[in-house]
Design a protein around this motif. Structure first.
Motif, PDB file in Angstrom:
ATOM      1  N   UNK A 629     -16.856   4.001  -8.557  1.00  0.00           N
ATOM      2  CA  UNK A 629     -16.563   2.682  -8.001  1.00  0.00           C
ATOM      3  C   UNK A 629     -15.612   1.907  -8.914  1.00  0.00           C
ATOM      4  N   UNK A 630     -15.859   1.941 -10.205  1.00  0.00           N
ATOM      5  CA  UNK A 630     -14.980   1.236 -11.136  1.00  0.00           C
ATOM      6  C   UNK A 630     -13.578   1.847 -11.132  1.00  0.00           C
ATOM      7  N   UNK A 631     -13.534   3.157 -10.998  1.00  0.00           N
ATOM      8  CA  UNK A 631     -12.239   3.847 -10.926  1.00  0.00           C
ATOM      9  C   UNK A 631     -11.418   3.329  -9.740  1.00  0.00           C
ATOM     10  N   UNK A 632     -12.014   3.306  -8.562  1.00  0.00           N
ATOM     11  CA  UNK A 632     -11.277   2.903  -7.359  1.00  0.00           C
ATOM     12  C   UNK A 632     -10.971   1.404  -7.347  1.00  0.00           C
ATOM     13  N   UNK A 633     -11.892   0.594  -7.836  1.00  0.00           N
ATOM     14  CA  UNK A 633     -11.628  -0.851  -7.902  1.00  0.00           C
ATOM     15  C   UNK A 633     -10.492  -1.120  -8.889  1.00  0.00           C
ATOM     16  N   UNK A 634     -10.512  -0.433 -10.027  1.00  0.00           N
ATOM     17  CA  UNK A 634      -9.434  -0.590 -10.993  1.00  0.00           C
ATOM     18  C   UNK A 634      -8.089  -0.249 -10.389  1.00  0.00           C
ATOM     19  N   UNK A 635      -8.044   0.828  -9.606  1.00  0.00           N
ATOM     20  CA  UNK A 635      -6.806   1.205  -8.926  1.00  0.00           C
ATOM     21  C   UNK A 635      -6.347   0.105  -7.979  1.00  0.00           C
ATOM     22  N   UNK A 636      -7.241  -0.383  -7.130  1.00  0.00           N
ATOM     23  CA  UNK A 636      -6.868  -1.393  -6.137  1.00  0.00           C
ATOM     24  C   UNK A 636      -6.421  -2.683  -6.804  1.00  0.00           C
ATOM     25  N   UNK A 637      -7.006  -3.013  -7.951  1.00  0.00           N
ATOM     26  CA  UNK A 637      -6.630  -4.268  -8.604  1.00  0.00           C
ATOM     27  C   UNK A 637      -5.253  -4.200  -9.252  1.00  0.00           C
ATOM     28  N   UNK A 638      -4.791  -3.024  -9.598  1.00  0.00           N
ATOM     29  CA  UNK A 638      -3.421  -2.942 -10.111  1.00  0.00           C
ATOM     30  C   UNK A 638      -2.397  -3.198  -9.019  1.00  0.00           C
ATOM     31  N   UNK A 639      -2.824  -3.123  -7.749  1.00  0.00           N
ATOM     32  CA  UNK A 639      -1.901  -3.371  -6.642  1.00  0.00           C
ATOM     33  C   UNK A 639      -2.115  -4.749  -6.004  1.00  0.00           C
ATOM     34  N   UNK A 640      -2.802  -5.652  -6.704  1.00  0.00           N
ATOM     35  CA  UNK A 640      -2.915  -7.021  -6.215  1.00  0.00           C
ATOM     36  C   UNK A 640      -1.517  -7.582  -6.001  1.00  0.00           C
ATOM     37  N   UNK A 641      -1.263  -8.064  -4.798  1.00  0.00           N
ATOM     38  CA  UNK A 641       0.093  -8.469  -4.415  1.00  0.00           C
ATOM     39  C   UNK A 641       0.050  -9.648  -3.462  1.00  0.00           C
ATOM     40  N   UNK A 642       0.866 -10.634  -3.734  1.00  0.00           N
ATOM     41  CA  UNK A 642       1.046 -11.747  -2.808  1.00  0.00           C
ATOM     42  C   UNK A 642       2.531 -12.066  -2.775  1.00  0.00           C
ATOM     43  N   UNK A 643       3.135 -12.003  -1.581  1.00  0.00           N
ATOM     44  CA  UNK A 643       4.585 -12.139  -1.464  1.00  0.00           C
ATOM     45  C   UNK A 643       4.950 -13.211  -0.446  1.00  0.00           C
ATOM     46  N   UNK A 644       6.054 -13.863  -0.695  1.00  0.00           N
ATOM     47  CA  UNK A 644       6.602 -14.775   0.311  1.00  0.00           C
ATOM     48  C   UNK A 644       7.104 -13.951   1.493  1.00  0.00           C
ATOM     49  N   UNK A 645       7.053 -14.536   2.664  1.00  0.00           N
ATOM     50  CA  UNK A 645       7.409 -13.776   3.864  1.00  0.00           C
ATOM     51  C   UNK A 645       8.811 -13.182   3.775  1.00  0.00           C
ATOM     52  N   UNK A 646       9.775 -13.974   3.298  1.00  0.00           N
ATOM     53  CA  UNK A 646      11.156 -13.482   3.221  1.00  0.00           C
ATOM     54  C   UNK A 646      11.250 -12.298   2.267  1.00  0.00           C
ATOM     55  N   UNK A 647      10.549 -12.381   1.150  1.00  0.00           N
ATOM     56  CA  UNK A 647      10.581 -11.285   0.181  1.00  0.00           C
ATOM     57  C   UNK A 647       9.903 -10.044   0.749  1.00  0.00           C
ATOM     58  N   UNK A 648       8.821 -10.254   1.477  1.00  0.00           N
ATOM     59  CA  UNK A 648       8.103  -9.125   2.068  1.00  0.00           C
ATOM     60  C   UNK A 648       8.959  -8.426   3.117  1.00  0.00           C
ATOM     61  N   UNK A 649       9.658  -9.201   3.911  1.00  0.00           N
ATOM     62  CA  UNK A 649      10.552  -8.608   4.917  1.00  0.00           C
ATOM     63  C   UNK A 649      11.672  -7.808   4.242  1.00  0.00           C
ATOM     64  N   UNK A 650      12.242  -8.376   3.192  1.00  0.00           N
ATOM     65  CA  UNK A 650      13.311  -7.677   2.485  1.00  0.00           C
ATOM     66  C   UNK A 650      12.781  -6.393   1.854  1.00  0.00           C
ATOM     67  N   UNK A 651      11.596  -6.464   1.284  1.00  0.00           N
ATOM     68  CA  UNK A 651      10.981  -5.292   0.659  1.00  0.00           C
ATOM     69  C   UNK A 651      10.834  -4.161   1.673  1.00  0.00           C
ATOM     70  N   UNK A 652      10.310  -4.468   2.839  1.00  0.00           N
ATOM     71  CA  UNK A 652      10.072  -3.440   3.847  1.00  0.00           C
ATOM     72  C   UNK A 652      11.383  -2.870   4.371  1.00  0.00           C
ATOM     73  N   UNK A 653      12.395  -3.725   4.464  1.00  0.00           N
ATOM     74  CA  UNK A 653      13.674  -3.281   5.018  1.00  0.00           C
ATOM     75  C   UNK A 653      14.471  -2.405   4.062  1.00  0.00           C
ATOM     76  N   UNK A 654      14.295  -2.604   2.763  1.00  0.00           N
ATOM     77  CA  UNK A 654      15.201  -1.962   1.816  1.00  0.00           C
ATOM     78  C   UNK A 654      14.540  -1.099   0.757  1.00  0.00           C
TER      79      UNK A 654
END
Length: 696
Positions: A629-654
């Motif tokens: 459990x600690x292994x998987x939670x540690x993995x998921x926490x390294x991917x904590x991400x919050x993005x502005x909509x414009x940045x998220x759209x650009x990320x997905x597009x490019x």
């Protein structure tokens, strides 16, 4: 960059464009005290939302409280766990640079260059007072062009080593062509210059060609920005010139190959002779171009974008000379606004920072100076950085983890029952011959030829670009250096180098929240271990699997084995296609496939290595969580991400990397995750066993 862990330009965009002050972030104290006085749990309990069922929404189970309570700072396009490490590194760099700026150093030393560069960059009063004078000589070069031969000379003289298609998925350059130098994709042992398509001011060709209403709006805003920048620079007839520039760039975009083709190394391994450029791509005076680019004696090239080079060359001859002159003027200014008057710098940020990425406020000049130093004198800064802030004990512990995960990957490959002996032999040879760099390079670059002024930030930028290009051109004709580093030590990232069959794990990422020397092994293997596994796995993703142990691109697979591998890749791409942050936009599973394959295989190898580290003993239960459990939670926490909509759209597009909140869901493909959190059929993230993608 984890082969690109994050993105092609991770430091300057995603990583820099994120978190605020560490003290205000839930991940600041990533290691909480455990029941045992001798251990730390590593996972951030305060970030979690345990009211969420893990099998329904594992990302928010691991990060939900953080996701709800964290605000994206006004000078960031996104925020997340990566910026904890970045901010810690930035704080250390600020301390280091302050000391260097206030000290005395031998003339010509790296420390003197760092201090001079920083002083010139932060002196905005001097930059504003100089106005457009620093760029005047370059603009005069463009004004003097009177024929195609002279235009070709200028285009060649502007060629810079400013792209990296193999290690960083970085294809964008504002010059008409980009240059990259390493072993050729299809020429084992031969180091070649690669020629890539370029010439655009927007991120990618689809920004010019797509009928999507948001893209249409963005290119209208870009057109206006061109006019605005030229006007602020004092360029006469700015409106008409902006029209010509935008029209020319649209034709350049039409000449470009697609992003998918750029990602396909089989289409990028074309070797052209010097004569091929004249016969296959008429239009440019290639003799003039290559002589000006200091490549006049070079006879062989990797024509990385062979499909685009002829069309771009044709445009040089067919489009009006005035349009090319206008285009050159705009891009010379646009690519250097940070070292030109503040009005230009502010306009550039308003478009690229706010309009394209949604960031309301530009970062302070002193922090931008630190990033500029990373770009131009990064290894000089890095050498001092690791001496002060990267202990030998951390290097030793991470090196041990690398060895363990490589062994786990070796064992996984050896145990595959679907792979033919011949294919397995080649795969194991790749694993066994990996060259791994941890923390920093064994040899440091020599900056003695880079002249740095305390008075002209613009001159320092141009000289830095020329230094980097000369450094790369000097590799041609020499044996490939498998130990060459492609990242500076202080970057929060990691990379797989396919033609070197090598990995770099810079010191910048070997700190919290990715690595904590005092933390529980379960956490470290789930966090930095997954990063290490990811980079190893890039040697076997949909692109990496095309390279053998020598770094040569050749087919070492049986037909049946590759079909099985491709089938699993298609399933993973389909899985990621289902993730849609907006009603009109979903993650591109094919574009992000290499990164997703590396996540799945890397996480599995890291888990095996963690289990092996227990030496047959049961994992302790800490704060109520089992080792897995600690292994998987540690993995998921390294991917904590919050993005502005414009940045998220650009990320997905490019970008070839899926946003972090979806990368955290890689766990759906590991049987151990289901057991660890009692995930059952009916839970939203549940995948039937036969639907779970197992690669390597």
């Amino acid at each position: 960059m984890f082969k690109r862990l994050l993105t092609a330009a991770a430091v300057s965009t995603i990583l820099v464009g994120s978190l605020g002050a560490i003290s205000n972030n839930a991940f600041a104290n990533s290691a909480t005290e455990q029941a045992s006085a001798s251990q730390k749990v590593g996972i951030n309990l305060a970030a979690m939302d345990t009211s969420v069922t893990p099998g329904d929404d594992f990302y928010n189970y691991a990060n939900g409280h953080w996701q709800r309570t964290t605000e994206i700072p006004s000078d960031r396009s996104s925020t997340g766990a990566f910026l904890v490490a970045f901010n810690a590194t930035e704080k250390h760099k600020a301390e280091l640079i302050k000391e260097l700026v206030n000290g005395k150093h031998p003339a010509g030393s790296d420390e003197a260059k760092i201090a001079a560069f920083y002083q010139a960059y932060v002196d905005t009063a001097a930059i504003d007072a100089a106005g457009m004078q620093p760029v005047a000589a370059d603009l005069a070069r463009y004004a003097a062009i009177s024929n195609t031969q002279q235009l070709s000379t200028v285009l060649g003289s502007n060629l810079r080593a400013d792209v990296d298609p193999l290690n960083a998925t970085h294809y964008a350059t504002e010059n008409l062509f980009g240059l990259f130098v390493t072993q050729g994709l299809a020429t084992p042992g031969e180091v070649l210059p690669y020629i890539l398509q370029g010439g655009l001011g927007l991120p990618e060709r689809q920004y010019y060609l797509s009928d999507d209403p948001k893209m249409v709006q963005l290119r209208e805003q870009y057109h206006q920005y061109i006019k605005q920048l030229l006007t602020l620079a004092g360029i006469e007839d700015a409106a008409a010139k902006a029209d010509r520039i935008f029209a020319l760039e649209t034709k350049i975009a039409q000449a470009h190959v697609s992003r998918a083709d750029s990602e396909d190394f089989t289409k990028a391994s074309v070797v052209w002779s010097r004569a091929d450029f004249s016969s296959k791509a008429p239009g440019i005076d290639w003799n003039a171009f290559f002589n000006a680019a200091h490549l006049g004696q070079q006879q062989r090239f990797d024509a990385y974008h062979a499909g685009a080079i002829p069309a771009l060359s044709k445009l040089v001859a067919s489009e009006p000379l005035q349009a090319w002159q206008d285009w050159l003027v705009f891009h010379q200014i646009n690519s250097h606004t940070d070292v030109l008057p503040s009005a230009l710098d502010n306009a550039h940020f308003a478009f690229y920072g706010t309009t394209l990425s949604g960031t309301p406020q530009q970062r302070s000049r002193d922090k931008r100076a630190l990033s500029a130093l990373d770009a131009y004198l990064g290894d000089a800064v890095g050498k001092d950085y690791v001496e002060r802030y990267f202990p030998a004990s951390a290097k030793a512990k991470v090196s041990g983890m690398v060895d363990n995960i490589i062994q786990a990957f070796h064992d996984r490959v050896a145990a595959l029952d679907w792979m033919a002996p011949a294919t397995k032999k080649e795969a194991l040879a790749k694993v066994n011959s990996l060259v791994v760099g941890v923390g920093y390079p064994d040899q440091w670059p020599d900056y003695s030829s880079y002249a740095v002024s305390t008075k002209s930030a613009y001159a320092n930028a141009v000289a830095g670009e020329q230094y980097r290009t000369a450094q790369q051109l000097a590799k041609i004709g020499k044996p490939q250096d498998k130990h060459e580093w492609w990242m500076i030590p202080q970057i929060v990232n990691a990379v797989n180098l396919p033609v070197q069959n090598a990995l770099n794990f810079p010191a910048g990422i070997l700190q919290a929240p990715f690595f904590n020397a005092n933390a529980d092994d379960a956490y470290n293997y789930g966090a930095i271990g997954a990063v290490i596994g990811h980079e190893i796995s890039h040697s076997f993703d949909n692109n990496g699997a095309a390279f053998d142990s020598t770094g040569a691109m050749r087919n070492w697979w049986t037909k049946a084995d590759f079909a099985r591998f491709a089938e699993q890749g298609e399933a993973l791409a389909a899985q990621f296609d289902t993730y849609a942050p907006f009603p009109d936009l979903h993650v591109n599973g094919k574009l992000t496939l290499g990164e997703n394959i590396a996540d799945v295989a890397g996480l599995a190898a890291a888990l095996d290595a963690y289990h092996a580290s227990l030496n047959g003993k049961p994992a302790p239960v800490i704060d109520g969580y089992t080792g897995d459990q600690r292994f998987f939670i540690g993995f998921a926490q390294t991917w904590a991400t919050k993005m502005r909509d414009a940045a998220l759209r650009q990320r997905i597009a490019t970008d070839g990397h899926a946003p972090g909140m979806y990368r955290a869901l890689t766990v759906r493909n590991l049987d151990a995750w289901y057991k660890a959190f009692d995930v059952k059929a009916g839970d939203k993230l549940y995948l039937a066993p036969e639907k779970r993608v197992k690669i390597w």
